[in-house]
Scaffold this active site. Structure first.
Site, PDB file in Angstrom:
ATOM      1  NE  ARG A 101      14.826  31.846   9.275  1.00 51.79           N
ATOM      2  CZ  ARG A 101      14.678  32.242  10.466  1.00 51.79           C
ATOM      3  NH1 ARG A 101      15.577  32.856  11.149  1.00 51.79           N
ATOM      4  NH2 ARG A 101      13.507  31.840  11.048  1.00 51.79           N
TER       5      ARG A 101
ATOM      6  CE  LYS B 118      13.577  27.966  12.453  1.00 56.17           C
ATOM      7  NZ  LYS B 118      14.365  28.323  13.504  1.00 56.17           N
TER       8      LYS B 118
ATOM      9  CD  GLU C  63      22.651  28.346  15.473  1.00 52.49           C
ATOM     10  OE1 GLU C  63      21.772  29.038  15.919  1.00 52.49           O
ATOM     11  OE2 GLU C  63      22.692  28.028  14.150  1.00 52.49           O
TER      12      GLU C  63
HETATM   13  C1  LIG Z   1      14.970  29.109  14.467  1.00 53.23           C
HETATM   14  C2  LIG Z   1      16.495  29.116  14.919  1.00 53.23           C
HETATM   15  C3  LIG Z   1      16.938  30.247  15.582  1.00 53.23           C
HETATM   16  C4  LIG Z   1      16.144  31.611  15.880  1.00 53.23           C
HETATM   17  O1  LIG Z   1      15.834  32.145  14.807  1.00 53.23           O
HETATM   18  P1  LIG Z   1      14.639  33.422  14.994  1.00 53.23           P
HETATM   19  O2  LIG Z   1      14.508  33.711  13.520  1.00 53.23           O
HETATM   20  O3  LIG Z   1      15.242  34.461  15.719  1.00 53.23           O
HETATM   21  O4  LIG Z   1      13.422  32.701  15.637  1.00 53.23           O
HETATM   22  C5  LIG Z   1      18.258  30.229  15.856  1.00 53.23           C
HETATM   23  N1  LIG Z   1      18.908  29.027  15.512  1.00 53.23           N
HETATM   24  C6  LIG Z   1      18.630  27.928  15.177  1.00 53.23           C
HETATM   25  C7  LIG Z   1      19.476  26.701  15.015  1.00 53.23           C
HETATM   26  C8  LIG Z   1      17.134  27.916  14.739  1.00 53.23           C
HETATM   27  O5  LIG Z   1      16.486  26.792  14.436  1.00 53.23           O
END
Ligand SMILES: *Cc1c(COP(=O)(O)O)cnc(C)c1O
Length: 346
Positions: free
Chosen positions: A84, A186, A222
């Site tokens: 990722r 991210k 989300e």
């Molecule tokens: C990091 C994150 C998540 C969760 O991802 P994981 O890989 O399960 O920790 C979900 N939504 C957002 C916006 C994030 O930044």
């Protein structure tokens, strides 16, 4: 022999940075990544004109390491964080950090800080924060030619202040991610602009904002830092997907989906309209991410909206609780790991 742990009040840690013994540092210059290794230096000195300060070239990951009952230290699916982060890098015109090197760096930094990994049963974990910044100077709008990849670790308690208790969400007037923007990676820039709506949510007594798709404000996306999942009234898992690719691909969510399929729980991955949620079509709702695994949602409130999840008591509803227990069982090595997800470090 396991190393002696630091003398910390493990049961009462907050979600807060504290420097540990080592960070991992690796620099990129002249088109290649250097060897990289552990460092005891926890500050960074850069040119005032570094790309990170001017055009926000920054990406990050979030993972955790924890101690199992037999005293091993493990991490969960670091290969997916590596992948990722490489995807995030490509979107931000940054050099992807090699995925094998990423996993190796995580192993090095966790092993080096073994004494900081909270003991089994404390409820705390060692949070791992890999990130990359543009360190080279830029002036015209463009990508930098030098970067630093870095990982720090820090022991933390539970992510949501409410702990394992059910949380309350609201729907903000603000958007999180543009259609076909950067919501699926991210990158720090996605989170800076969410601070204001998050502050407003907190002032209103909510744990987080539940964002809708910004093109039509019709579909559930989300929260600011977690994916969301629903359980329908027949006990099936309903996973929101985005037509505009603006949901962050959570590793916890993808793992829960695989686990649900393994357990024979029906899974539907589809766009979820917010009006279905408002109509009370779902029995359970959870916020999904590395830090909390699943935080059960008790309530969603907004102007003219007041949704409760009847099956979701303080401890959460039966389906999400079953999934959470199954995932945590694998993560803590209490149960067998048929998927090969858990990577042992020490
Ligand atoms: C990091 C994150 C998540 C969760 O991802 P994981 O890989 O399960 O920790 C979900 N939504 C957002 C916006 C994030 O930044």
């Amino acid at each position: 022999m396991a190393k002696e742990k630091k003398n910390l009040d493990w049961g009462n840690l907050s979600f807060k940075y504290q420097p540990c013994d080592y960070s991992y540092v690796c620099n990129y210059k002249d088109g290649t990544w250097e060897e990289g290794g552990l460092s005891t230096e926890h500050t960074i000195t850069l040119s005032e004109d570094a790309g990170i300060y001017q055009y926000c070239q920054e990406i990050f990951e979030g993972m955790k390491a924890y101690t199992t009952e037999d005293g091993s230290i493990v991490v969960f699916r670091p290969d997916l964080n590596a992948k990722r982060m490489a995807d995030s890098a490509r979107r931000m015109v940054m050099p992807p950090f090699p995925e094998d090197k990423f996993v190796d760096a995580v192993k090095q930094v966790v092993a080096g800080n073994e004494a900081w990994v909270p003991p089994f049963g404390s409820g705390a974990t060692l949070y791992i924060r890999p990130f990359m910044i543009a360190t080279g100077e830029v002036l015209g709008l463009g990508a930098s030619d030098q970067y630093q990849f870095r990982i720090f670790v820090t022991p933390v308690g539970p992510y949501f202040k409410a702990g394992a208790k059910a949380v309350k969400l609201t729907v903000p007037a603000y958007d999180r991610a543009a259609p076909m923007g950067t919501g699926n990676i991210k990158a720090g820039l996605n989170y800076g602009m969410s601070l204001y709506p998050t502050l407003q949510a907190h002032e209103g007594g909510y744990s987080e904002n539940l964002y809708l798709d910004s093109r039509s404000r019709t579909y559930v996306e989300e929260t600011g830092g977690t994916n969301v999942l629903f359980v329908d009234k027949k006990g099936g898992l309903v996973v929101p997907v985005s037509a505009t690719d603006s949901i962050l691909p959570s590793i916890t969510r993808r793992s829960l989906v695989e686990l649900a399929q393994h357990l024979g729980i029906p899974v539907e991955e589809r766009p979820v309209r917010f009006d279905e949620v408002v109509a009370g079509d779902f029995a359970e709702c959870g916020c999904i991410g590395t830090a909390a695994v699943i935080s059960h949602v008790a309530k969603i409130e907004a102007e003219g909206v007041d949704v409760t999840f009847p099956d979701c008591g303080e401890e959460g509803g039966p389906v999400l609780r079953r999934l959470r227990d199954a995932l945590v069982g694998i993560q803590t090595c209490k149960d067998p790991d048929p998927f090969g997800w858990v990577v042992k470090i020490v």
